[in-house]
Scaffold this active site. Structure first.
Site, PDB file in Angstrom:
ATOM      1  N   ARG A 239      -3.050 -10.405   1.458  1.00  0.00           N
ATOM      2  CA  ARG A 239      -3.772  -9.163   1.161  1.00  0.00           C
ATOM      3  C   ARG A 239      -4.511  -9.264  -0.175  1.00  0.00           C
ATOM      4  NH1 ARG A 239      -0.784  -3.381   1.160  1.00  0.00           N
ATOM      5  NH2 ARG A 239       0.461  -4.439  -0.442  1.00  0.00           N
TER       6      ARG A 239
ATOM      7  N   LYS B 294      -6.499  -3.234  -2.277  1.00  0.00           N
ATOM      8  CA  LYS B 294      -5.493  -2.838  -3.266  1.00  0.00           C
ATOM      9  C   LYS B 294      -6.028  -3.182  -4.652  1.00  0.00           C
ATOM     10  CE  LYS B 294      -0.472  -2.799  -3.773  1.00  0.00           C
ATOM     11  NZ  LYS B 294      -0.350  -1.359  -3.475  1.00  0.00           N
TER      12      LYS B 294
ATOM     13  N   GLU C   5      -2.683   9.512   4.781  1.00  0.00           N
ATOM     14  CA  GLU C   5      -1.744   8.751   3.959  1.00  0.00           C
ATOM     15  C   GLU C   5      -1.147   9.643   2.889  1.00  0.00           C
ATOM     16  OE1 GLU C   5      -3.738   5.795   1.646  1.00  0.00           O
ATOM     17  OE2 GLU C   5      -5.225   7.198   0.898  1.00  0.00           O
TER      18      GLU C   5
END
Length: 231
Positions: free
Chosen positions: A82, A184, A220
């Protein structure tokens, strides 16, 4: 190895300096091998890319101690993947997965005495991150970067541990569709700080975000910080 004497049962989610951290620099189009250091400070040019245009990505994972005393991490290869993909989206040189996993292994071994004991509910939190270090002024990618991993013992993210928490439906959107919501990166988290502060002031543990397009679907919570419709 022995465990550091801390009150692990009441440990919160905050930074504690441990013995060693890993540092590797990217320069002249290549990553160096990296090394462990006791120095927990970072010195930057005032016009460094991280400060001017927020070129930064990061990960978060934990090391746990099992009943037999062994120390394990849960699927760090997926964190490596990721972060590799996040860096590409922010126009940064991706940290090779082998270097990422090497850094995690070395940091855990060097800080083994900081891994909380089995059954304490605490863990050794690992924070791998990459950021732009060379100076930029025009809107462009930096040329030099640094990859670091530090470790710190932590308790549960929410006070009280794994139990139901009060969520506040936020009036704010954390990330826009077709933006960087699936990355992220620090820039996405900065967007949630104001909304998080309001939620805490009103007595809620966290925000619940709706989809920014129609505001009819649950998307979320703030702790996830990963926009599902942006993937």
């Amino acid at each position: 190895m022995s465990t550091k004497e801390l009150d692990y049962t009441s440990l919160g989610f905050q930074y504690t300096k441990t013995d060693k951290r890993f540092v590797a620099n990217y320069k002249d189009d290549q990553w160096e091998d990296g090394t462990l250091t006791t120095d927990n400070t970072v010195v930057l040019n005032e016009s460094a890319g991280i400060l001017q245009y927020c070129q930064q990505v990061f990960e978060g994972l934990k090391a746990y101690k099992w009943e037999d005393g062994s120390i394990v991490c849960f699927r760090p290869d997926l964190n490596a993947e990721r972060m590799y993909n996040s860096a590409k989206r922010i126009q940064m040189p991706s940290v090779p997965k082998e270097l990422f996993l090497k850094a995690i292994t070395e940091v855990v071994k060097a800080n083994a005495e900081w891994v909380p004991p089995y059954g304490s509910g605490a863990a050794l939190y690992l924070r791998p991150y990459e950021f732009a270090t060379s100076a930029v002024l025009g809107v462009a990618s930096a040329k030099e970067f640094q990859f670091r991993v530090f470790a710190t013992p932590v308790g549960a993210y929410f006070k009280g541990g794994a139990k139901p928490v009060a969520l506040r439906v936020s009036d704010f959107d954390r990330a826009a569709p077709h933006g960087t919501g699936n990355v992220k990166a620090g820039l996405n988290y900065a967007m949630s700080l104001y909304a998080t502060t309001l939620a805490h002031e009103e007595g809620y543990a966290e925000n619940l975000y709706l989809d920014p397009a129609t505001r009819t679907y649950i998307e979320e919570t703030g702790g996830l910080n990963k926009c599902s419709i942006c993937q």
